[in-house]
Design an enzyme around this catalytic site. Structure first.
Site, PDB file in Angstrom:
ATOM      1  N   LEU A   1       0.605  -1.446  -0.219  1.00  0.00           N
ATOM      2  CA  LEU A   1      -0.222  -0.019  -0.109  1.00  0.00           C
ATOM      3  C   LEU A   1       0.975   1.443  -0.242  1.00  0.00           C
ATOM      4  O   LEU A   1       2.492   1.374   0.457  1.00  0.00           O
ATOM      5  CB  LEU A   1      -1.123  -0.081   1.447  1.00  0.00           C
ATOM      6  CG  LEU A   1      -1.937  -0.914   1.122  1.00  0.00           C
ATOM      7  CD1 LEU A   1      -2.796  -0.905   2.888  1.00  0.00           C
ATOM      8  CD2 LEU A   1      -2.638  -1.677   0.471  1.00  0.00           C
ATOM      9  N   CYS A   2       0.203   2.327  -0.427  1.00  0.00           N
ATOM     10  CA  CYS A   2       0.658   4.138  -0.065  1.00  0.00           C
ATOM     11  C   CYS A   2       0.365   4.315   0.218  1.00  0.00           C
ATOM     12  O   CYS A   2      -1.408   5.091   0.121  1.00  0.00           O
ATOM     13  CB  CYS A   2       1.216   4.668  -1.731  1.00  0.00           C
ATOM     14  SG  CYS A   2       1.456   5.447  -1.249  1.00  0.00           S
TER      15      CYS A   2
END
Length: 237
Positions: free
Chosen positions: A83-84
């Protein structure tokens, strides 16, 4: 100390219906997670999204690592499932990204707040700084195609629902805001067996053989005058 904190958080999540958590090979630093989307207004409603969550030995001073085991078509999810998201970034301001310390990980956070943030991210994508450029372009220019891909991800995720697992619905389950951890709890003596880092719904003891510290007796700290002095709570990241 990390083992005890993680075990208390793990015990709390076992009470929640919107997340399915297990220890991977009985390792308290390695969790198998499944997020169950129970928001009926979400494009991801009804999904059962498996992921891995790994914790550093100095948790909660450093954030865990989270990765979906199957790729999702989402602007802020890399093709490998990572994830970012700011809450999983190391503590402190970051001049390069412009992220403030209040947006990033801090020791006041907990596993539950991370998972709730990830659920919120699914429907609140930020396409301006994408981890998946193709998904960001689709969301902006071809939203109908983007929605079709999301629905396909949801249907694919249902293949991972374990036999006998009863999927919760929005009518039976609610996700509430996690309670913030306070300073005096965090800096408590590690010899004191406390549930201040426990789950959201229950402080009941749950026998967990995986924990090396679960059978330790709570020491009497009633004479500690400093414990009576209130302190200011840390802000959420």
């Amino acid at each position: 100390m990390a083992e005890r904190i993680l075990m208390n958080e793990f015990k709390g999540l076992l009470k929640e219906k919107w997340v399915h958590a297990e220890l991977h090979n009985d390792d308290i630093f390695n969790w198998d997670i499944a997020l169950v989307v129970i928001n009926p207004d979400s494009l991801y409603y009804g999904g059962y999204f498996k992921a891995s969550m790994k914790f550093p030995s100095n948790y909660p001073y450093a954030p865990p690592k989270f990765r979906f085991l199957k790729p999702l078509h989402h602007p802020n999810i890399y093709p490998d499932g990572k994830l970012c998201i700011s809450i999983l970034h190391a503590p402190g301001d970051d001049e390069m990204s412009g992220e403030l310390a209040s947006e990033r990980w801090s020791p006041a956070q907990r596993v539950e707040s991370v998972l709730i943030s990830i659920l919120s991210l699914l429907d609140d994508a930020e396409p301006s700084s994408p981890a998946n450029v193709d998904a960001a372009v689709l969301l902006r220019n071809e939203p109908s195609i983007y929605r079709q891909l999301v629905k396909a991800d949801v249907e694919a995720s249902k293949q991972d629902i374990p036999a006998g697992f009863e999927m919760p619905t929005h009518e039976t389950t609610a996700v509430t805001d996690p309670t913030e951890k306070e300073d005096h709890d965090f800096w408590a003596d590690s010899d004191v067996d406390s549930d201040v880092f426990g789950g959201s719904d229950s402080e009941d003891d749950l026998d967990m053989e995986q924990s090396s510290g679960s059978d330790m007796d709570m020491e009497d700290d009633s004479d500690d005058e400093s414990a009576e002095e209130p302190r200011t709570s840390q802000a959420k990241a």
